[in-house]
Design a protein around this motif. Structure first.
Motif, PDB file in Angstrom:
ATOM      1  N   VAL A   1      29.617 -28.712  61.205  1.00 26.31           N
ATOM      2  CA  VAL A   1      30.756 -30.334  60.645  1.00 26.31           C
ATOM      3  C   VAL A   1      31.273 -30.967  62.265  1.00 26.31           C
ATOM      4  CG1 VAL A   1      32.573 -30.880  59.344  1.00 26.31           C
ATOM      5  CG2 VAL A   1      31.116 -29.756  58.698  1.00 26.31           C
ATOM      6  N   VAL A   2      31.793 -29.793  62.995  1.00 26.52           N
ATOM      7  CA  VAL A   2      32.248 -30.909  63.935  1.00 26.52           C
ATOM      8  C   VAL A   2      31.039 -31.748  64.712  1.00 26.52           C
ATOM      9  CG1 VAL A   2      33.377 -30.839  66.206  1.00 26.52           C
ATOM     10  CG2 VAL A   2      33.924 -29.290  64.118  1.00 26.52           C
TER      11      VAL A   2
ATOM     12  N   ALA B   1      28.930 -32.835  63.585  1.00 23.41           N
ATOM     13  CA  ALA B   1      28.336 -34.475  62.598  1.00 23.41           C
ATOM     14  C   ALA B   1      29.370 -35.527  63.241  1.00 23.41           C
ATOM     15  CB  ALA B   1      27.922 -33.811  61.081  1.00 23.41           C
ATOM     16  N   LEU B   2      30.532 -35.220  62.913  1.00 27.59           N
ATOM     17  CA  LEU B   2      31.408 -35.492  62.834  1.00 27.59           C
ATOM     18  C   LEU B   2      31.821 -36.742  64.586  1.00 27.59           C
ATOM     19  CD1 LEU B   2      34.462 -34.142  60.720  1.00 27.59           C
ATOM     20  CD2 LEU B   2      33.287 -35.857  60.135  1.00 27.59           C
ATOM     21  N   VAL B   3      31.259 -35.605  65.343  1.00 27.26           N
ATOM     22  CA  VAL B   3      31.407 -36.649  66.705  1.00 27.26           C
ATOM     23  C   VAL B   3      29.742 -37.036  66.625  1.00 27.26           C
ATOM     24  CG1 VAL B   3      31.009 -36.213  68.781  1.00 27.26           C
ATOM     25  CG2 VAL B   3      32.927 -34.934  68.091  1.00 27.26           C
TER      26      VAL B   3
ATOM     27  N   LEU C   1      28.930 -38.668  64.863  1.00 25.07           N
ATOM     28  CA  LEU C   1      28.794 -40.210  63.820  1.00 25.07           C
ATOM     29  C   LEU C   1      29.961 -41.234  65.264  1.00 25.07           C
ATOM     30  CD1 LEU C   1      29.772 -38.792  60.217  1.00 25.07           C
ATOM     31  CD2 LEU C   1      27.972 -40.438  61.048  1.00 25.07           C
ATOM     32  N   GLY C   2      30.829 -41.239  65.668  1.00 27.54           N
ATOM     33  CA  GLY C   2      31.614 -41.583  66.353  1.00 27.54           C
ATOM     34  C   GLY C   2      30.673 -41.907  67.827  1.00 27.54           C
TER      35      GLY C   2
ATOM     36  N   ARG D   1      27.565 -42.667  67.760  1.00 28.08           N
ATOM     37  CA  ARG D   1      26.130 -43.385  67.204  1.00 28.08           C
ATOM     38  C   ARG D   1      26.046 -44.520  67.672  1.00 28.08           C
ATOM     39  NH1 ARG D   1      27.669 -44.422  61.360  1.00 28.08           N
ATOM     40  NH2 ARG D   1      28.588 -46.035  61.394  1.00 28.08           N
TER      41      ARG D   1
END
Length: 124
Positions: free
Chosen positions: A16-17, A19-21, A23-24, A26
């Protein structure tokens, strides 16, 4: 480091971490992903182990002792701290808990003790 020793919760939190990073980053393109990869590899290689967490907790306990005799007692009993700690490895960072209470967070070869190890006033 062996991923097989990670609990399912630790793997999910790590994904999850990541994936969040991701997304930031991208919009950052290839260089952003290379920087993220380099950062994650650096964090994984320098992730402190359980012994380093135990040493930081012991140091914090010794510093909190007002008397020299208390500090000596903490130093002598320091080896008994490590078996009480539950170590959680999230690949890029690690934590330790005692009875479900967060005690320390470690990353980049540093450990931060976030709770007072001698505080027993908190209700569970």
């Amino acid at each position: 480091m062996c991923i097989a020793i990670l609990s399912p919760l630790e793997v999910v939190v790590g994904i999850v971490v990541l994936a969040l990073v991701g997304l930031g980053l991208r919009r950052a393109g290839v260089y952003g992903w290379l920087a993220l990869g380099a950062l994650l590899v650096t964090c994984a290689v320098t992730n402190p182990d359980k012994g380093k967490h135990a040493a930081a907790v012991k140091d914090k306990m010794a510093a909190a002792e007002p008397s020299a005799m208390g500090r000596i007692a903490v130093d002598m009993m320091g080896g008994m701290i490590e078996p009480l700690l539950e170590h959680h490895n999230f690949i890029a960072l690690s934590t330790t808990t005692v009875n479900g209470r967060l005690l320390s967070v470690g990353f980049l070869n540093q450990v931060i003790v976030v709770a007072d190890p001698g505080d027993r006033t908190r209700k569970h």
